[in-house]
Design a protein around this motif. Sequence first.
Motif, short mmCIF file in Angstrom:
data_model
loop_
_atom_site.label_atom_id
_atom_site.label_comp_id
_atom_site.label_asym_id
_atom_site.label_seq_id
_atom_site.Cartn_x
_atom_site.Cartn_y
_atom_site.Cartn_z
N ILE A 114 -57.95 79.07 101.02
CA ILE A 114 -58.04 79.37 99.60
C ILE A 114 -56.85 80.23 99.20
N ASP A 115 -56.20 79.85 98.09
CA ASP A 115 -55.19 80.72 97.49
C ASP A 115 -55.65 81.09 96.10
N LEU A 116 -55.10 82.16 95.57
CA LEU A 116 -55.56 82.71 94.29
C LEU A 116 -54.41 83.06 93.37
N VAL A 117 -54.71 83.06 92.08
CA VAL A 117 -53.87 83.69 91.07
C VAL A 117 -54.74 84.76 90.42
N ALA A 118 -54.22 85.96 90.34
CA ALA A 118 -54.92 87.06 89.70
C ALA A 118 -54.03 87.64 88.61
N ARG A 119 -54.61 88.42 87.74
CA ARG A 119 -53.83 89.08 86.69
C ARG A 119 -54.16 90.56 86.71
N ARG A 120 -53.11 91.36 86.72
CA ARG A 120 -53.28 92.81 86.71
C ARG A 120 -53.77 93.22 85.32
N PRO A 121 -54.88 94.01 85.27
CA PRO A 121 -55.40 94.42 83.96
C PRO A 121 -54.46 95.35 83.22
N LEU A 157 -56.39 95.43 93.31
CA LEU A 157 -57.10 94.42 92.52
C LEU A 157 -58.38 94.01 93.24
N SER A 158 -59.19 93.20 92.56
CA SER A 158 -60.44 92.71 93.15
C SER A 158 -60.68 91.28 92.68
N PHE A 159 -61.79 90.71 93.11
CA PHE A 159 -62.14 89.36 92.70
C PHE A 159 -62.40 89.29 91.19
N ALA A 160 -62.70 90.40 90.55
CA ALA A 160 -62.88 90.42 89.10
C ALA A 160 -61.57 90.12 88.37
N ASP A 161 -60.43 90.24 89.04
CA ASP A 161 -59.12 90.00 88.44
C ASP A 161 -58.61 88.58 88.68
N TRP A 179 -69.76 79.42 96.56
CA TRP A 179 -68.68 79.94 95.74
C TRP A 179 -69.14 80.92 94.65
N PRO A 180 -70.16 80.62 93.85
CA PRO A 180 -70.55 81.55 92.78
C PRO A 180 -71.02 82.92 93.27
N THR A 181 -71.41 83.03 94.53
CA THR A 181 -71.91 84.30 95.04
C THR A 181 -70.82 85.35 95.17
N PHE A 182 -69.56 84.94 95.08
CA PHE A 182 -68.44 85.87 95.22
C PHE A 182 -68.02 86.51 93.89
N PHE A 183 -68.64 86.09 92.79
CA PHE A 183 -68.23 86.52 91.46
C PHE A 183 -69.42 86.99 90.64
N GLU A 184 -69.11 87.74 89.57
CA GLU A 184 -70.15 88.12 88.63
C GLU A 184 -70.68 86.86 87.95
N PRO A 185 -71.98 86.81 87.67
CA PRO A 185 -72.53 85.63 86.98
C PRO A 185 -71.78 85.34 85.68
N GLY A 186 -71.44 84.08 85.49
CA GLY A 186 -70.77 83.66 84.28
C GLY A 186 -69.29 83.98 84.22
N LYS A 187 -68.71 84.52 85.30
CA LYS A 187 -67.30 84.91 85.30
C LYS A 187 -66.54 84.26 86.45
N LEU A 188 -66.72 82.96 86.59
CA LEU A 188 -66.01 82.21 87.63
C LEU A 188 -64.58 81.92 87.18
N PRO A 189 -63.62 82.00 88.10
CA PRO A 189 -62.26 81.63 87.74
C PRO A 189 -62.12 80.12 87.62
N ALA A 190 -61.04 79.70 87.00
CA ALA A 190 -60.69 78.28 87.05
C ALA A 190 -60.51 77.90 88.52
N ARG A 191 -60.71 76.63 88.84
CA ARG A 191 -60.65 76.26 90.25
C ARG A 191 -60.26 74.81 90.42
N THR A 192 -59.51 74.55 91.48
CA THR A 192 -59.21 73.20 91.94
C THR A 192 -59.60 73.13 93.40
N THR A 193 -60.25 72.05 93.80
CA THR A 193 -60.59 71.86 95.20
C THR A 193 -60.01 70.51 95.63
N VAL A 194 -59.31 70.53 96.76
CA VAL A 194 -58.58 69.36 97.22
C VAL A 194 -58.96 69.07 98.67
N GLY A 195 -59.15 67.80 98.98
CA GLY A 195 -59.33 67.38 100.36
C GLY A 195 -57.97 67.17 101.01
#
Length: 128
Positions: A121-128, A67-71, A93-109
């Motif tokens: 950082i933890d992630l949820v991805a979906r296999r295409p 998988l990749s960051f696109a997933d 953060w936006p530099t890690f993704f294609e323009p306009g294709k940012l994942p949902a995100r929560t940021t917590v202190g």
Amino acid sequence: MLHHMIASGPQPVAPFSHAVEANGFVFVTGQMPTDPAAPNAPLPEGVEAQTRRVVENLKIVLGGIGLSFADVTMARIYLTEFERDYAALNALWPTFFEPGKLPARTTVGVTALAVGALVEIDLVARRP
């Protein structure tokens, strides 16, 4: 369910799998800014450098299972110095993704992170 440990991945700082896959979703454990090639080396200086290292570690884990960051569908980001580092994180953060294709995100202190990190950082991805 599939439990993934990536041989070239970062050394876990606690007992966990790098990722767990269920029904097409992949849950990637929060990664620290440690260097997989030198896990005991000092952490990078500053939140930008640590974020880049964390993202590289996440890419290693995702790449290890095809998988990749696109997933990526969701990211959770934890900052120990939220007020100080939130703007810098948002600029990077936006530099890690294609323009306009940012994942949902929560940021917590948070009050602290493993290994004295500034960011995790933890992630949820979906296999295409």
